[in-house]
Design a protein around this motif. Structure first.
Motif, mmCIF file in Angstrom:
data_model
loop_
_atom_site.group_PDB
_atom_site.id
_atom_site.type_symbol
_atom_site.label_atom_id
_atom_site.label_comp_id
_atom_site.label_asym_id
_atom_site.label_seq_id
_atom_site.Cartn_x
_atom_site.Cartn_y
_atom_site.Cartn_z
ATOM 1 N N ALA A 189 0.813 -1.215 0.000
ATOM 2 C CA ALA A 189 0.000 0.000 0.000
ATOM 3 C C ALA A 189 0.846 1.265 0.000
ATOM 4 C CB ALA A 189 -0.933 -0.002 1.212
ATOM 5 N N CYS A 190 2.010 1.224 0.661
ATOM 6 C CA CYS A 190 2.821 2.431 0.793
ATOM 7 C C CYS A 190 4.248 2.041 1.150
ATOM 8 C CB CYS A 190 2.237 3.378 1.838
ATOM 9 S SG CYS A 190 1.775 2.565 3.395
ATOM 10 N N LYS A 191 5.146 3.006 1.084
ATOM 11 C CA LYS A 191 6.556 2.728 1.336
ATOM 12 C C LYS A 191 7.183 3.878 2.116
ATOM 13 C CE LYS A 191 8.556 2.446 -2.753
ATOM 14 N NZ LYS A 191 8.647 2.254 -4.222
ATOM 15 N N LEU A 192 8.143 3.522 2.945
ATOM 16 C CA LEU A 192 8.866 4.478 3.775
ATOM 17 C C LEU A 192 10.288 4.600 3.267
ATOM 18 C CD1 LEU A 192 9.141 6.156 6.481
ATOM 19 C CD2 LEU A 192 9.862 3.991 7.544
ATOM 20 N N TYR A 193 10.744 5.845 3.073
ATOM 21 C CA TYR A 193 12.123 6.111 2.674
ATOM 22 C C TYR A 193 12.906 6.596 3.895
ATOM 23 C CZ TYR A 193 10.084 6.280 -2.039
ATOM 24 O OH TYR A 193 9.409 5.994 -3.201
ATOM 25 N N VAL A 194 14.065 5.997 4.127
ATOM 26 C CA VAL A 194 14.962 6.426 5.197
ATOM 27 C C VAL A 194 16.252 6.882 4.524
ATOM 28 C CG1 VAL A 194 16.034 5.829 7.390
ATOM 29 C CG2 VAL A 194 13.936 4.655 6.671
ATOM 30 N N SER A 195 16.620 8.158 4.717
ATOM 31 C CA SER A 195 17.692 8.735 3.909
ATOM 32 C C SER A 195 18.745 9.445 4.749
ATOM 33 C CB SER A 195 17.081 9.717 2.891
ATOM 34 O OG SER A 195 18.065 10.222 2.020
ATOM 35 N N PRO A 196 19.566 8.676 5.489
ATOM 36 C CA PRO A 196 20.707 9.297 6.156
ATOM 37 C C PRO A 196 21.829 9.552 5.164
ATOM 38 C CG PRO A 196 20.716 6.944 6.568
ATOM 39 C CD PRO A 196 19.476 7.235 5.758
ATOM 40 N N ARG A 197 22.674 10.486 5.471
ATOM 41 C CA ARG A 197 23.835 10.716 4.621
ATOM 42 C C ARG A 197 24.768 9.499 4.683
ATOM 43 N NH1 ARG A 197 24.891 14.750 1.946
ATOM 44 N NH2 ARG A 197 27.118 14.255 2.009
ATOM 45 N N PRO A 198 25.564 9.276 3.625
ATOM 46 C CA PRO A 198 26.413 8.082 3.597
ATOM 47 C C PRO A 198 27.328 7.944 4.809
ATOM 48 C CG PRO A 198 26.350 9.095 1.429
ATOM 49 C CD PRO A 198 25.631 10.029 2.351
ATOM 50 N N GLU A 199 27.890 9.060 5.284
ATOM 51 C CA GLU A 199 28.807 8.981 6.412
ATOM 52 C C GLU A 199 28.103 8.639 7.721
ATOM 53 O OE1 GLU A 199 27.989 13.457 5.727
ATOM 54 O OE2 GLU A 199 28.247 11.622 4.525
ATOM 55 N N ALA A 200 26.767 8.692 7.724
ATOM 56 C CA ALA A 200 26.001 8.357 8.931
ATOM 57 C C ALA A 200 25.509 6.922 8.931
ATOM 58 C CB ALA A 200 24.818 9.307 9.074
ATOM 59 N N LEU A 201 25.737 6.170 7.840
ATOM 60 C CA LEU A 201 25.154 4.837 7.705
ATOM 61 C C LEU A 201 25.660 3.854 8.755
ATOM 62 C CD1 LEU A 201 25.021 4.352 3.845
ATOM 63 C CD2 LEU A 201 23.094 4.130 5.425
ATOM 64 N N ALA A 202 26.930 3.926 9.093
ATOM 65 C CA ALA A 202 27.486 2.956 10.044
ATOM 66 C C ALA A 202 26.758 3.036 11.382
ATOM 67 C CB ALA A 202 28.986 3.196 10.239
ATOM 68 N N ALA A 203 26.356 4.219 11.782
ATOM 69 C CA ALA A 203 25.606 4.378 13.029
ATOM 70 C C ALA A 203 24.111 4.206 12.826
ATOM 71 C CB ALA A 203 25.894 5.762 13.629
ATOM 72 N N ALA A 204 23.594 4.659 11.685
ATOM 73 C CA ALA A 204 22.145 4.686 11.489
ATOM 74 C C ALA A 204 21.562 3.342 11.074
ATOM 75 C CB ALA A 204 21.788 5.745 10.447
ATOM 76 N N PHE A 205 22.246 2.601 10.192
ATOM 77 C CA PHE A 205 21.611 1.397 9.657
ATOM 78 C C PHE A 205 21.346 0.333 10.726
ATOM 79 C CE2 PHE A 205 21.447 -2.673 7.332
ATOM 80 C CZ PHE A 205 20.312 -2.411 6.590
ATOM 81 N N PRO A 206 22.241 0.101 11.693
ATOM 82 C CA PRO A 206 21.889 -0.860 12.744
ATOM 83 C C PRO A 206 20.625 -0.473 13.507
ATOM 84 C CG PRO A 206 24.246 -0.432 12.770
ATOM 85 C CD PRO A 206 23.642 0.560 11.828
#
Length: 241
Positions: A96-113
């Motif tokens: 029905a719908c989708k969520l986009y999560v858009s951290p900057r690349p340098e923040a991925l190591a902390a954000a993706f977990p």
């Protein structure tokens, strides 16, 4: 329209409309890729000398996120993406719908977990993350799919608190959730029998490209006429009404 993503989307229209071409396909591709981060010093530092995005995400062999997701999800790789589908869940071909999560690349190591743990805890049915450096530099690098907007909203609320210090990149042509562009949402067009499924951003950038070619005039700001044309097609605040 107001908010960072609206400003980013309008800047994309103005920038791409200034290109000396009427090739609708090329204009659509430029709109779709607008907002991607360059592979500069920040990305190089984030991904390391070995350019190993899997390690950055914690998805490499022995990685903490890989182990976290191994039991509740089945992983698969596709061109440009790593996808995760909840074990035992019957796949819905048209969420029905989708969520986009858009951290900057340098923040991925902390954000993706944090993102992965939240998706697992709140039983998100399926999601995907960009594959390779190019996939993680794109603005729509993490996309989760939902069968109803209430579930999406509850996950977004949890992430907005958990990621409140994460720097945002922002995905153009998606509807704001947080004012900084970190979280946004969209709704894919309804599937047409016999036609391939099309993503929201692919659909809208194709429509925008057609509108740019049709309405732009030398010396005039193309954004008002282009967005008005999209409104006639049912698009409001970068989501299909």
């Amino acid at each position: 329209m107001a908010g960072r993503l609206a400003e980013l989307s309008l800047r994309a229209i103005r920038t791409v409309a200034a290109l000396p071409t009427s090739d609708v396909g090329l204009i659509g591709r430029r709109l779709y890729s607008f907002g991607a981060a360059p592979f500069g010093r920040d990305a190089e530092l984030a991904f390391g000398p070995g350019d190993n995005p899997l390690s950055v995400l914690g998805l490499g062999p022995g990685g903490a996120v890989r182990e976290l997701l191994a039991q509740p999800y089945e992983a698969s790789t596709h061109a440009g993406w790593i996808s995760f589908s909840r074990v035992g869940r019957q796949a819905n071909d048209a969420p029905a719908c989708k969520l986009y999560v858009s951290p900057r690349p340098e923040a991925l190591a902390a954000a993706f977990p944090v993102v992965a743990a939240t998706f697992a805890r709140l039983e998100v049915g399926s999601f995907k993350v960009g594959r390779g450096a190019a996939g993680l530099l794109r603005p729509d690098k993490i996309v989760a799919y939902f069968d109803d907007l209430d579930h999406l909203s509850s996950v977004a609320k949890a992430l907005s608190h958990a990621l409140r210090r994460a720097p945002a990149q922002g995905a153009p042509f998606t509807a704001e959730i947080t004012g900084d562009g970190l979280l946004s949402w969209g709704r894919d067009p309804r599937p047409v029998e016999g036609a391939a499924l099309q993503s929201w951003r692919s659909w809208i950038t194709a429509r925008l490209a057609e509108a740019i070619v049709a309405v732009r005039r030398p010396g005039e700001d193309p954004a008002p006429a282009v967005t008005a044309r999209l409104a006639e097609q049912g698009v409001k605040n970068w989501v299909m009404a």
